[in-house]
Design an enzyme around this catalytic site. Structure first.
Site, PDB file in Angstrom:
ATOM      1  N   CYS A  30       0.634  -1.448  -0.004  1.00  0.00           N
ATOM      2  CA  CYS A  30      -0.042   0.130  -0.039  1.00  0.00           C
ATOM      3  C   CYS A  30       1.033   1.125  -0.074  1.00  0.00           C
ATOM      4  O   CYS A  30       0.373   2.371  -0.230  1.00  0.00           O
ATOM      5  CB  CYS A  30      -0.888  -0.019   1.154  1.00  0.00           C
ATOM      6  SG  CYS A  30      -1.901  -1.485   1.443  1.00  0.00           S
ATOM      7  N   HIS A  35      -3.446   6.763   3.274  1.00  0.00           N
ATOM      8  CA  HIS A  35      -3.708   5.797   2.556  1.00  0.00           C
ATOM      9  C   HIS A  35      -5.186   5.249   3.191  1.00  0.00           C
ATOM     10  O   HIS A  35      -5.617   5.429   4.347  1.00  0.00           O
ATOM     11  CB  HIS A  35      -2.780   4.607   3.289  1.00  0.00           C
ATOM     12  CG  HIS A  35      -3.156   3.096   2.695  1.00  0.00           C
ATOM     13  ND1 HIS A  35      -3.903   2.894   1.505  1.00  0.00           N
ATOM     14  CD2 HIS A  35      -3.130   1.972   3.450  1.00  0.00           C
ATOM     15  CE1 HIS A  35      -3.816   1.685   1.343  1.00  0.00           C
ATOM     16  NE2 HIS A  35      -3.733   1.191   2.392  1.00  0.00           N
ATOM     17  N   ASN A  48     -10.096  -0.379   0.444  1.00  0.00           N
ATOM     18  CA  ASN A  48      -8.770  -0.378   0.461  1.00  0.00           C
ATOM     19  C   ASN A  48      -7.970  -0.705  -0.979  1.00  0.00           C
ATOM     20  O   ASN A  48      -8.140  -1.961  -1.167  1.00  0.00           O
ATOM     21  CB  ASN A  48      -8.120  -1.094   1.683  1.00  0.00           C
ATOM     22  CG  ASN A  48      -6.453  -1.011   1.682  1.00  0.00           C
ATOM     23  OD1 ASN A  48      -5.919  -0.428   0.689  1.00  0.00           O
ATOM     24  ND2 ASN A  48      -6.078  -1.468   2.682  1.00  0.00           N
TER      25      ASN A  48
HETATM   26  O1  UT7 Z   1      -3.601  -1.560   3.662  1.00  0.00           O
HETATM   27  C1  UT7 Z   1      -2.890  -2.167   4.703  1.00  0.00           C
HETATM   28  C2  UT7 Z   1      -3.265  -1.652   6.054  1.00  0.00           C
HETATM   29  N1  UT7 Z   1      -4.301  -2.084   6.558  1.00  0.00           N
HETATM   30  C3  UT7 Z   1      -4.807  -1.747   7.497  1.00  0.00           C
HETATM   31  O2  UT7 Z   1      -4.300  -0.837   8.023  1.00  0.00           O
HETATM   32  C4  UT7 Z   1      -6.087  -2.435   8.180  1.00  0.00           C
HETATM   33  C5  UT7 Z   1      -6.008  -2.546   9.508  1.00  0.00           C
HETATM   34  N2  UT7 Z   1      -6.829  -3.253  10.526  1.00  0.00           N
HETATM   35  C6  UT7 Z   1      -7.916  -2.851  10.449  1.00  0.00           C
HETATM   36  O3  UT7 Z   1      -8.566  -1.940   9.715  1.00  0.00           O
HETATM   37  C7  UT7 Z   1      -9.102  -3.441  11.348  1.00  0.00           C
HETATM   38  O4  UT7 Z   1      -8.246  -3.964  12.495  1.00  0.00           O
HETATM   39  C8  UT7 Z   1     -10.047  -4.494  10.962  1.00  0.00           C
HETATM   40  C9  UT7 Z   1     -11.082  -3.564  10.211  1.00  0.00           C
HETATM   41  C10 UT7 Z   1      -9.500  -5.357   9.953  1.00  0.00           C
HETATM   42  C11 UT7 Z   1     -10.849  -5.114  12.058  1.00  0.00           C
HETATM   43  O5  UT7 Z   1     -11.481  -4.193  12.865  1.00  0.00           O
HETATM   44  P1  UT7 Z   1     -11.130  -4.521  14.527  1.00  0.00           P
HETATM   45  O6  UT7 Z   1     -12.082  -3.307  15.264  1.00  0.00           O
HETATM   46  O7  UT7 Z   1      -9.679  -4.372  14.738  1.00  0.00           O
HETATM   47  O8  UT7 Z   1     -11.791  -5.949  14.766  1.00  0.00           O
HETATM   48  P2  UT7 Z   1     -11.297  -7.393  15.310  1.00  0.00           P
HETATM   49  O9  UT7 Z   1     -10.117  -7.780  14.473  1.00  0.00           O
HETATM   50  O10 UT7 Z   1     -10.794  -6.888  16.838  1.00  0.00           O
HETATM   51  O11 UT7 Z   1     -12.618  -8.202  15.369  1.00  0.00           O
HETATM   52  C12 UT7 Z   1     -13.534  -7.920  16.291  1.00  0.00           C
HETATM   53  C13 UT7 Z   1     -14.723  -8.909  15.939  1.00  0.00           C
HETATM   54  C14 UT7 Z   1     -14.130 -10.502  16.098  1.00  0.00           C
HETATM   55  O12 UT7 Z   1     -15.071 -11.100  16.670  1.00  0.00           O
HETATM   56  P3  UT7 Z   1     -14.662 -11.597  18.010  1.00  0.00           P
HETATM   57  O13 UT7 Z   1     -13.556 -12.423  17.984  1.00  0.00           O
HETATM   58  O14 UT7 Z   1     -14.589 -10.572  18.916  1.00  0.00           O
HETATM   59  O15 UT7 Z   1     -15.998 -12.477  18.301  1.00  0.00           O
HETATM   60  C15 UT7 Z   1     -14.025 -10.762  14.365  1.00  0.00           C
HETATM   61  O16 UT7 Z   1     -14.173 -12.011  14.317  1.00  0.00           O
HETATM   62  O17 UT7 Z   1     -15.161  -8.686  14.790  1.00  0.00           O
HETATM   63  C16 UT7 Z   1     -15.246  -9.676  14.192  1.00  0.00           C
HETATM   64  N3  UT7 Z   1     -15.336  -9.604  12.614  1.00  0.00           N
HETATM   65  C17 UT7 Z   1     -16.306  -9.427  11.888  1.00  0.00           C
HETATM   66  N4  UT7 Z   1     -17.584  -9.287  12.197  1.00  0.00           N
HETATM   67  C18 UT7 Z   1     -18.660  -8.972  11.128  1.00  0.00           C
HETATM   68  C19 UT7 Z   1     -14.250  -9.685  11.777  1.00  0.00           C
HETATM   69  N5  UT7 Z   1     -14.424  -9.170  10.690  1.00  0.00           N
HETATM   70  C20 UT7 Z   1     -16.018  -9.112  10.534  1.00  0.00           C
HETATM   71  C21 UT7 Z   1     -16.909  -8.808   9.458  1.00  0.00           C
HETATM   72  N6  UT7 Z   1     -18.183  -8.671   9.888  1.00  0.00           N
HETATM   73  N7  UT7 Z   1     -16.559  -8.478   8.334  1.00  0.00           N
END
Ligand code: UT7
Length: 347
Positions: A134, A274, A304
């Site tokens: 990215c 980004h 993204n």
């Molecule tokens: O381009 C390169 C750089 N990329 C980035 O910088 C991306 C960086 N990361 C992020 O943007 C975020 O971490 C995400 C958007 C990917 C995830 O957000 P988060 O607030 O960090 O969520 P999480 O990973 O802590 O997940 C929370 C919960 C999990 O459930 P449990 O384990 O708490 O029960 C996931 O399984 O959300 C769940 N989850 C979803 N639920 C509904 C993960 N993806 C989804 C989804 N829909 N699509």
């Protein structure tokens, strides 16, 4: 330098300090292309266990563009390049070098840049791909500028292009909701008047390579039936850790770029981060002390798009008249590698 540039910038331009005076490099035009097909959060609700509410509140994304099965990264890149060339009034044969930043090349080799070269008739150009995920567009801009300043080339076409839909695991809700396809391009030239990069800072941390990767398809793990069964040819990400690293690295890179130019964040007309996640952009903006209306956001529309992300956004801010010649822009990027970067542009 234009009249509207803050008084102090011309004198402390880091390029000048390093002996580059007398050879200026301008971004003469930008262009972009996104595929027509929109994939909305409602569409994704039918594919994996997710919701518009979750995607919107956790990422800011509402929809993303998806290339057709017949469209490849080189096609998206070619469209963006043609748009930039048309705006600059530049023909293919005038281009000396093509750099395509991508993590989704049409194939491992030949490079996507060579395919673009053929498509646009850039018969006199050298061509290569650059892989900084990215962060690729900022890396490529800086490299293009170096080639121009070193008098190796006069006209360089820089492209960030991705067909990320080709490496997305559409069964993995953690990642499939985040990404989209598209391309952005810029033409850099040695011109009398400078409208270009004042500085660019780049960084990397290979110690955290495992946070965001596609394990299969390279020399470490060539394609086998087994590797396909294990879904190793798809993008994988530790979202939480990547998020934390992104905020820190983007903030530090932006600070460094501003310091090099002795600029305060208030002097920046438009910050283009980004477009990975609205919460990351807000956190970086807060740390920098930026006002909300300084930060450009289009992640809601395109998700993204990796190397294409800030390139598409740059074209959009120019097309929408949000910036005028002489305004200062801050690009700040972060991606797999890990890689990061920031660039101050005098538009
Ligand atoms: O381009 C390169 C750089 N990329 C980035 O910088 C991306 C960086 N990361 C992020 O943007 C975020 O971490 C995400 C958007 C990917 C995830 O957000 P988060 O607030 O960090 O969520 P999480 O990973 O802590 O997940 C929370 C919960 C999990 O459930 P449990 O384990 O708490 O029960 C996931 O399984 O959300 C769940 N989850 C979803 N639920 C509904 C993960 N993806 C989804 C989804 N829909 N699509």
């Amino acid at each position: 330098m234009t009249d509207s540039l803050p008084d102090n910038v011309e004198f402390i331009n880091p390029r000048a300090e390093h002996g580059f005076k007398g050879r200026t490099c301008s971004i003469v035009s930008v262009g972009s292309y996104v595929p027509e097909k929109r994939l909305t959060n409602a569409d994704l609700e039918k594919m994996v266990e997710t919701s518009d509410e979750w995607i919107t509140s956790r990422t800011g994304i509402k929809e993303r563009r998806i290339a057709s099965p017949e469209q490849f990264t080189s096609d998206l890149a070619t469209e963006a390049a043609r748009s930039a060339m048309e705006k600059a009034g530049i023909k293919g044969e005038e281009i000396d070098l093509i750099i395509v930043a991508t993590i989704t090349p049409d194939m491992p080799f030949p490079s996507t840049a060579c395919l673009v070269q053929s498509n646009i008739g850039a018969v006199n150009a050298a061509a290569f791909d650059l892989e900084a995920a990215c962060s690729g567009f900022v890396y490529a801009l800086e490299i293009a500028q170096q080639f121009i300043m070193s008098r190796t080339y006069d006209t360089v076409l820089v492209i960030g292009a991705e067909k990320l839909s080709s490496i997305i695991d559409w069964k993995d809700r953690n990642t499939c909701v985040l990404f989209g396809d598209g391309a952005g391009a810029a033409i850099l030239q040695n011109r009398e008047q400078s409208h270009g990069l004042l500085t660019a800072c780049m960084g990397a941390d290979g110690g955290k390579a495992g946070l965001l990767s596609m394990p299969g398809g390279g020399s470490r793990c060539p394609a086998t039936g087994d590797s396909v069964d294990q879904r190793l040819h798809y993008l994988r990400m530790d979202g939480k850790e990547t998020f934390k690293s992104a905020v820190t690295a983007m903030y530090k890179a932006a600070q460094k770029a501003l310091e090099r130019c002795q600029l305060d964040i208030s002097q920046i007309k438009c910050i283009i981060p980004h477009q990975a996640n609205l919460r990351i952009m807000s956190a970086v903006g807060d740390r920098l002390g930026a006002k909300e209306d300084q930060i450009f956001i289009n992640v809601d529309k395109f998700g993204n798009t990796s190397a294409a992300s800030v390139a598409i956004a740059l074209d959009q801010v120019v097309e929408e008249g949000r910036i005028q010649r002489g305004d200062l822009i801050l690009l700040v990027v972060f991606g797999a590698g890990l890689t990061w970067g920031a660039a101050v542009i005098e538009w």
